[in-house]
Design a protein around this motif. Structure first.
Motif, short mmCIF file in Angstrom:
data_model
loop_
_atom_site.label_atom_id
_atom_site.label_comp_id
_atom_site.label_asym_id
_atom_site.label_seq_id
_atom_site.Cartn_x
_atom_site.Cartn_y
_atom_site.Cartn_z
N SER A 1 -9.87 9.59 -43.10
CA SER A 1 -10.99 9.14 -42.27
C SER A 1 -11.25 10.13 -41.16
O SER A 1 -10.57 10.11 -40.14
CB SER A 1 -10.68 7.76 -41.69
OG SER A 1 -10.39 6.83 -42.71
N GLU B 1 -10.48 11.14 -32.89
CA GLU B 1 -10.65 9.87 -33.59
C GLU B 1 -9.28 9.38 -34.08
O GLU B 1 -8.51 10.12 -34.69
CB GLU B 1 -11.58 10.02 -34.79
CG GLU B 1 -11.83 8.69 -35.51
CD GLU B 1 -12.73 8.85 -36.73
OE1 GLU B 1 -13.62 8.01 -36.92
OE2 GLU B 1 -12.55 9.82 -37.48
N THR C 1 -7.65 6.37 -36.41
CA THR C 1 -7.96 5.35 -37.41
C THR C 1 -6.66 4.71 -37.89
O THR C 1 -5.73 5.41 -38.29
CB THR C 1 -8.70 5.95 -38.60
OG1 THR C 1 -9.89 6.61 -38.15
CG2 THR C 1 -9.09 4.87 -39.60
N GLN D 1 -9.52 -2.15 -40.87
CA GLN D 1 -9.59 -0.80 -40.33
C GLN D 1 -10.08 -0.84 -38.89
O GLN D 1 -11.10 -1.45 -38.59
CB GLN D 1 -10.52 0.07 -41.17
CG GLN D 1 -10.74 1.47 -40.63
CD GLN D 1 -11.58 2.33 -41.57
OE1 GLN D 1 -11.47 2.23 -42.78
NE2 GLN D 1 -12.41 3.17 -40.99
N SER E 1 -11.07 1.77 -35.79
CA SER E 1 -11.36 3.16 -35.45
C SER E 1 -11.68 3.27 -33.96
O SER E 1 -12.40 2.44 -33.40
CB SER E 1 -12.56 3.68 -36.26
OG SER E 1 -12.29 3.65 -37.64
N GLU F 1 -14.95 1.97 -30.00
CA GLU F 1 -14.13 1.48 -31.09
C GLU F 1 -14.86 0.41 -31.87
O GLU F 1 -15.80 -0.22 -31.38
CB GLU F 1 -12.79 0.94 -30.59
CG GLU F 1 -12.88 -0.27 -29.69
CD GLU F 1 -11.49 -0.78 -29.29
OE1 GLU F 1 -10.64 0.04 -28.93
OE2 GLU F 1 -11.27 -2.00 -29.38
N TYR G 1 -13.98 -2.41 -35.45
CA TYR G 1 -13.12 -2.82 -36.55
C TYR G 1 -13.98 -3.21 -37.74
O TYR G 1 -15.15 -3.58 -37.62
CB TYR G 1 -12.21 -3.98 -36.15
CG TYR G 1 -12.91 -5.32 -36.00
CD1 TYR G 1 -13.23 -6.11 -37.12
CD2 TYR G 1 -13.25 -5.81 -34.74
CE1 TYR G 1 -13.87 -7.33 -36.99
CE2 TYR G 1 -13.91 -7.03 -34.60
CZ TYR G 1 -14.20 -7.78 -35.73
OH TYR G 1 -14.85 -8.98 -35.61
N THR H 1 -21.22 5.40 -38.61
CA THR H 1 -19.98 5.79 -37.96
C THR H 1 -20.12 5.64 -36.45
O THR H 1 -21.22 5.49 -35.90
CB THR H 1 -19.61 7.24 -38.30
OG1 THR H 1 -20.60 8.11 -37.72
CG2 THR H 1 -19.57 7.45 -39.81
#
Length: 674
Positions: A118, A335, A337, A361, A363, A377, A379, A441
């Motif tokens: 990722s 980043e 992850t 997940q 991030s 951030e 999820y 993203t």
């Protein structure tokens, strides 16, 4: 000829030509029939099955293919697969972009042993960073799925999936050392060196195993230009292919806790530095990037009387230092992850194999100068289920669905239906329909995120009003296999809604946009400020096409393989074709093995015309590669060859915009087992 008639006739005529050629060549091969082991794959269903029976269009690259390939990097090697393009990014002086079936590289999901890499937010330009993470000496095979697998793996893989399967250690300790050197023939830099070492074996016999791999790849910048640009700068400083220095390490500990349970610990580290002075229409773009990646994964596999289970926690931290060292800004991006996954597979009677699971997940993105306070951030969680249903002895249906829940975009359900019919012993017909989902993203949807773009003359900012992308994907394929030859073909169509693209550049301080290398200017053409650009949703885009591939063992010494892809694309909001897609592309490769110790190949890659900008096209061209491998003994192999034998190059006009084709290059290498 209209686009529709091209779509109907061009792939069909090529298919007939390849099939007829294959049938005639088969007559020469009958007297030398050899039974070969059937290739097994796992990516299409998370369960092992024969490649030709997989409910997807797939290609497999073996460790032997990797070792014998002229490509030093894995990005070069996967580019030989059907409908896969490994192209150079014009804005980053030769950074490779891996795309499948005409979808941008952002839509290619790259995994290692089923674990996603990722880095889409931290590294927005060039997914060859992902492929350089795993040393090639540790790779058992690479499985490539053409088309989305969102029902199983979620977003990111709307175009396709590349799954890197690493080698499993055994009791005996074995090591492999590889060294390669590639040198362009024009003497203007571009030398590339690679050395890799892999060692594996048992720390405790039958119980605890270890594998360690390290690879170092270095490429000097290729600077083939001379003279002065019309703007006055010295073109000898311009980089056609960026310099790079990459160190990658990968380690695995595998513990057989019992006969039915294993625990694997995977540790990865890579340090990738790139630098270039890329040319564009009115100036140069100086870029430096230093990407460090740390990854850890802990996996438990259980094999029970009722089925199999897998639980995994993975963590990946990517830091891109000087991510945008262009124009007047330097911005670092980081980043983090973290992913938790759990899945189970069980046989329900003789007709159903059920796979189900969940993943979560989280991030976090930090953009040093532009995201204030806490990092951005988000999820995303999901539940998925899949049933491999043996409806009859000839017909298998794979039914799947995935329910994603995103913190910002809510819930999205992605169903998939795929049928595989064993029509005869030789012929398999398969096809299906599925929905794919991809959330923006953190780079794209965070309003405080800013990175330099337009070759340093505008800022690209996030857009919090973006909608997620969805697509419906259709595929119909056939695989025909004989003892010494096979051919497969497919037609496909992707209908993408809310495709995320970069919008027009605006001048917030007044003036008009003068273009890359100019910025915002007043009525007299004087510079006022940088421009501003953000991400936008395109209403709908369609990418459809056809592909065909085949291979034949003509004699014990000669074999032939080939693939061809036709693409037809359209931006429905404008009626124009999508930019930078090859309408026609293909590869033909001939292998000759005159003795047990010696093998050689000659390959030709064809790339058809493609549209770069309005009224600007890249002409069709063909490159030739030649290579040979010599087995000194069972432990030592030597290889040598030439890529781009005819030294094809792009036009001067495209060269000035930053487009490039790698020059004629000579390579030598060796691999030793001990």
């Amino acid at each position: 000829m209209s686009t529709n008639s091209q779509f109907n006739r061009c792939p069909l005529s090529l298919a007939v030509a390849i099939i007829c050629s294959t049938l005639s060549l088969n007559a020469l091969a009958e007297q030398n029939e050899v039974v070969t082991d059937e290739q097994m794959v796992v990516t299409a269903t998370r369960t092992e099955m024969a490649l030709k029976q997989a409910p997807a269009s797939m290609s497999v690259i073996t460790s032997e293919d990797i070792e014998n390939s002229p490509g030093i990097t894995l990005a070069d090697i996967v580019g030989e697969a059907t409908s896969v393009e490994s192209d150079f990014d014009s804005t980053r002086a030769g950074r490779q972009m891996i795309s499948i079936r005409g979808m941008d590289s952002d839509y290619t999901l790259i995994m290692v042993n089923g674990r996603r890499l990722s880095s889409a937010s931290a590294i927005i330009r060039g997914n060859d960073f992902d492929l350089s993470t795993i040393p090639s000496e540790s790779i058992e095979r690479v499985e490539i799925i053409r088309g989305p697998m969102s029902a199983l793996y979620g977003s990111d893989g709307m175009g396709g999936t590349i799954n890197i399967i690493t080698k499993a250690p055994s009791n005996d300790w074995n090591s492999t050392l590889s060294m390669d050197n590639a040198t362009p023939g024009d003497g203007d830099g571009g030398q590339e060196y690679s050395v890799g070492l892999t060692s594996s074996g048992a720390l405790i016999e039958d119980e605890l195993f270890a594998r360690f791999s390290v690879n170092q790849t270095t490429r000097d910048a290729w600077q083939p230009y001379s003279g002065q640009h019309s703007n006055g700068y010295d073109r000898e400083e311009v980089t056609a292919l960026e310099g790079r220095d990459t160190l990658s390490l990968f380690g695995t500990l595998s513990w057989n806790v019992t006969d039915d349970q294993t625990i694997d610990l995977d540790l990865g580290y890579s340090d990738d530095q790139r630098d270039s002075v890329a040319e564009h229409a009115t100036g140069v773009n100086v870029t430096k990037s230093h990407v460090k990646r740390n990854s850890q994964a802990l996996t438990h596999n259980g094999f029970w009387a009722w089925g199999d289970t897998q639980v995994r926690y993975s963590r990946e931290n990517v830091v891109d230092k000087n991510a945008a060292d262009v124009g007047r800004s330097t911005r670092d991006v980081e980043e983090l992850t973290q992913i938790v996954e759990a899945s189970a597979t069980a046989d329900l009677g003789q007709s159903h194999t059920l796979t189900f699971g969940m993943d979560y997940q989280l991030s976090e993105l930090t953009n040093e100068e532009n995201i204030q306070g806490a990092p951005a951030e988000a999820y995303q969680g999901a539940l998925f289920i899949q049933d491999q249903w043996l409806m009859t002895e000839q017909l298998t249906a794979t039914l799947g669905g995935r329910l994603d829940k995103h913190e910002k975009y809510g819930e999205e359900f992605s169903p998939r239906v795929y049928l595989v019919h064993q029509t005869t012993d030789e012929l398999i017909i398969k096809g299906g329909v599925g929905k794919a989902f991809k959330a923006p993203t953190l780079t794209q949807n965070h309003a405080d995120y800013t990175v330099s773009s337009c070759k340093g003359w505008c800022d690209l900012v996030g857009n919090e009003d973006l909608n997620p992308e969805t697509s419906w994907n259709y595929e119909l394929a056939a695989v025909y296999t004989q003892q010494r030859w096979n051919v497969e073909g497919a037609i496909f169509r992707n209908e993408v809604e809310n495709l995320i693209d970069r919008g027009d550049t605006t001048c917030e301080l007044g003036g008009t946009w003068g273009g890359n290398g100019v910025g915002c200017v007043d009525n007299n053409g004087n510079f006022i400020s940088n421009g501003s650009r953000t991400y936008v949703n395109v209403d709908e885009a369609v990418i459809q096409g056809a592909e065909i591939a085949g291979q034949i063992s003509i004699t014990e010494q000669w074999d032939l393989s080939a693939n061809y892809t036709y693409l037809d694309t359209e931006d429905k909001s404008t009626g124009e074709e999508l930019l930078e897609r090859y309408k026609h592309s293909g590869l033909v490769k001939v292998n000759w093995n005159p003795t047990y110790e010696l093998s050689t190949f000659l390959s030709a890659r064809y790339r058809g015309e493609r549209k770069i900008e309005d009224n600007l096209y890249q002409d069709a061209y063909t490159t030739l590669d030649f290579g040979t491998v010599y087995y000194v003994n069972d432990s030592v192999r030597l290889r040598a060859g030439i890529t781009n034998l005819t030294d094809e190059a792009v036009s001067q006009e495209l060269e000035n915009l930053g487009y490039v084709e790698a020059p004629r290059t000579y390579y030598v290498g060796m691999t030793a087992d001990f």
